[in-house]
Design an enzyme around this catalytic site. Structure first.
Site, PDB file in Angstrom:
ATOM      1  CB  SER A  20     -45.104  17.799  18.472  1.00  0.00           C
ATOM      2  OG  SER A  20     -44.194  17.330  19.447  1.00  0.00           O
ATOM      3  CE  LYS A  71     -34.843  18.510  15.426  1.00  0.00           C
ATOM      4  NZ  LYS A  71     -34.629  17.060  15.484  1.00  0.00           N
ATOM      5  CG  ASP A 108     -32.497  15.029  17.346  1.00  0.00           C
ATOM      6  OD1 ASP A 108     -33.440  15.044  18.157  1.00  0.00           O
ATOM      7  OD2 ASP A 108     -32.394  15.843  16.412  1.00  0.00           O
ATOM      8  CB  ALA A 135     -27.883  12.908   3.332  1.00  0.00           C
ATOM      9  N   GLY A 246     -39.350   4.025  15.973  1.00  0.00           N
ATOM     10  CA  GLY A 246     -38.798   5.343  16.277  1.00  0.00           C
ATOM     11  C   GLY A 246     -39.335   6.019  17.517  1.00  0.00           C
TER      12      GLY A 246
END
Length: 280
Positions: A20, A71, A108, A135, A246
Site C-alpha cells: 500500500s 471491506k 472510495d 462487479a 487511478g
C-alpha cells in the site's frame, strides 16, 4: 486535547498490505501540517479483523483505512455505518469516536469522482452512457458515485453475469447488466469507460476489450495505479481519448478521512501526487 498535544495515530488494515502507498501519502501530509504522529500498515488476517478493529480505541488510534479483503467484513463489525457505506456495501474508513465506538464510512466513491473532476474538469455526467467493467467492491463505489452525480445510464460489464445482475438489481436504475460477450458493442455511444478490475495491474493480464466502438471523445478511466498507465489507458491515449489514471482516487480519499480523524481537510496538490508517484 488539541492535535498538538498528542501523538496522532492512524493506519491501513489489509491482507496483504505492505504494498500500500497509503503510508507514504499520509506521512507526507503529517509532515506538511507539522503534526506529530504516524500512519502505519497493519497486516491483519481475515479471522482477526474484529479483534484488530476493537484494539484501535485502546491503542489511541484516531481511525484506519480498510482495504482488500476486509471491506465487506468491516461493515458487520463497526458500531455504526453511514448511508454511503451501506449503499456501497463496504467500509473503507473507520473512525474512532471519543467514546471508543467505531463508525464506518466509504470514501472510495468520493475519491473516484474527485479524481475525475480534478484531472478532467470538462467531464459532465450528461456526456453519455458510462460503461463500467467489473462487479466487485471497486465497481460498487464507482457506480454509486456516477449515479449520485446524475449519470442516467450505466452499463455494467462483468465476466460473471450473475454478479453484474446482482449489483444492477441492488442499485436499480440507471444500472443495467450486460453480458461479457456484448462488451465491445456496449461501448458504442458511451461517454465514459471505467475499469474497476485488477486487469492491467502489474502482474495481471491486460483487460480483454477492444475500443473500436468507443467514441474518441469518451473519457477512459482506470482505478489501477500500478502502473500509472495501464494497457487500457495506453490504448485509449493512442487513439485520442482523454484518460484518467487511478492514483488520484487513492489521493483524494485522504480528505474525508483526515477531516473525520483529525479535523483537517488537506489539499491534494501536485507535490503530494509527485511524492507518491515517485514510489510507483
Amino acid at each position: 486535547m488539541s492535535n498538538s498535544d498528542r501523538f496522532l495515530l492512524a493506519g491501513v488494515m489489509g491482507w496483504p498490505v505492505m504494498h500500500s502507498r497509503s503510508p507514504i501519502l499520509h506521512k507526507y501530509l503529517l509532515r506538511q501540517h507539522r503534526l506529530t504522529g504516524t500512519y502505519v500498515p497493519l497486516a491483519i488476517e481475515p479471522n482477526r479483523l474484529e479483534a484488530a478493529l476493537r484494539a484501535l480505541a485502546p491503542l489511541g488510534f484516531s481511525g484506519c483505512n480498510v482495504t482488500i479483503p476486509h471491506k465487506a467484513h468491516a461493515l458487520t463489525i463497526v458500531d455504526t455505518v453511514d448511508p454511503v457505506a451501506k449503499r456501497i456495501g463496504a467500509v473503507s474508513c473507520v473512525v474512532v469516536r471519543p467514546d471508543g465506538t467505531l463508525a464506518g464510512t466509504n470514501n472510495d466513491a468520493f475519491g473516484f469522482m474527485q479524481n475525475v473532476l480534478q484531472r478532467q474538469p470538462a467531464w459532465r455526467p450528461d456526456a453519455g452512457p458510462v460503461a463500467v467493467i467489473g462487479a466487485g467492491g471497486g465497481a460498487r463505489a464507482v457506480v454509486y458515485s456516477l449515479a449520485e452525480r446524475g449519470v442516467r445510464e450505466i452499463r455494467l460489464l462483468n465476466r460473471s453475469m450473475e454478479r453484474a445482475a446482482t449489483l444492477a438489481r441492488e442499485f436499480g436504475p440507471p444500472v443495467t447488466a450486460i453480458s461479457w460477450d456484448e462488451r465491445h458493442k456496449a461501448l458504442d455511444g458511451a461517454g465514459m469507460l471505467v475499469n474497476t478490475t485488477s486487469q492491467g495491474m502489474v502482474g495481471q493480464p491486460p483487460l480483454e476489450i477492444t475500443l473500436d466502438a468507443l467514441p474518441v471523445s469518451a473519457l477512459v478511466c482506470d482505478i489501477v495505479y500500478v502502473p500509472l498507465e495501464t494497457p487500457l489507458l495506453e490504448a485509449a491515449r493512442r487513439r485520442g481519448n482523454p484518460t484518467v489514471d487511478g492514483l488520484g482516487m487513492l489521493l483524494h480519499q485522504v480528505r474525508p478521512a483526515w477531516k473525520a480523524w483529525f479535523g483537517i481537510d488537506p489539499e491534494v496538490t501536485p507535490e503530494l501526487r509527485a511524492a507518491v508517484e515517485a514510489t510507483l
